[in-house]
Design a protein around this motif. Structure first.
Motif, PDB file in Angstrom:
ATOM      1  N   LEU A  14       1.023  -1.146  -0.021  1.00 34.38           N
ATOM      2  CA  LEU A  14      -0.084  -0.049  -0.088  1.00 34.38           C
ATOM      3  C   LEU A  14       0.909   1.325   0.021  1.00 34.38           C
ATOM      4  O   LEU A  14       1.939   1.224   0.658  1.00 34.38           O
ATOM      5  N   ASP A  15       0.598   2.291  -0.780  1.00 31.48           N
ATOM      6  CA  ASP A  15       1.233   3.510  -0.758  1.00 31.48           C
ATOM      7  C   ASP A  15       0.982   4.631   0.256  1.00 31.48           C
ATOM      8  O   ASP A  15      -0.253   4.394   0.933  1.00 31.48           O
ATOM      9  N   SER A  16       1.955   5.183   0.727  1.00 27.95           N
ATOM     10  CA  SER A  16       1.606   6.261   1.748  1.00 27.95           C
ATOM     11  C   SER A  16       0.592   7.179   1.311  1.00 27.95           C
ATOM     12  O   SER A  16       0.709   7.639  -0.101  1.00 27.95           O
ATOM     13  N   THR A  40       4.553  -2.867   6.831  1.00 21.19           N
ATOM     14  CA  THR A  40       4.458  -1.978   5.583  1.00 21.19           C
ATOM     15  C   THR A  40       5.547  -2.023   4.659  1.00 21.19           C
ATOM     16  O   THR A  40       6.545  -2.270   5.364  1.00 21.19           O
ATOM     17  N   THR A  41       5.300  -1.698   3.406  1.00 23.96           N
ATOM     18  CA  THR A  41       6.759  -1.590   2.513  1.00 23.96           C
ATOM     19  C   THR A  41       6.858  -0.163   2.183  1.00 23.96           C
ATOM     20  O   THR A  41       7.639   0.259   1.427  1.00 23.96           O
ATOM     21  N   SER A  42       5.669   0.553   2.450  1.00 28.09           N
ATOM     22  CA  SER A  42       5.895   1.978   2.271  1.00 28.09           C
ATOM     23  C   SER A  42       7.043   2.731   2.965  1.00 28.09           C
ATOM     24  O   SER A  42       6.827   3.114   4.197  1.00 28.09           O
ATOM     25  N   SER A  45       6.134   5.629   5.313  1.00 24.52           N
ATOM     26  CA  SER A  45       5.267   5.160   6.562  1.00 24.52           C
ATOM     27  C   SER A  45       6.162   5.063   7.941  1.00 24.52           C
ATOM     28  O   SER A  45       5.635   5.136   8.920  1.00 24.52           O
TER      29      SER A  45
END
Length: 83
Positions: A14-16, A40-42, A45
């Protein structure tokens, strides 16, 4: 699920600012004393979620970056009467 973790949320991909917004929902849904692992991978974040935790009745118990995934272990604090 790891011992001592009440809930886990996979917000990878999911994008920031979506992970921060979802993490707010997670914190709001926890009972005092409960913990949640949020992943998360953003990249944005990391600071967003740290700021969120600092401004809510919550404590960051653990944080790590591993293989591009940010892991946040969050505990909801008790809210004292009158606050």
């Amino acid at each position: 699920m790891q011992q001592g973790i009440d809930m886990e949320f996979d917000l990878t991909g999911l994008d920031s600012p979506v992970p921060m917004l979802k993490t707010k929902e997670v914190i709001d849904g926890l009972l005092p004393g409960q913990t949640a692992m949020v992943r998360t991978t953003s990249v944005g974040s990391e600071q967003n979620i740290r700021n969120l935790i600092n401004n809510h009745p919550a404590t960051l118990l653990f944080f790590k970056k591993e293989d591009g995934i940010l892991h946040f272990l969050i505990k909801k604090d008790a809210v004292l009467a009158g606050q």
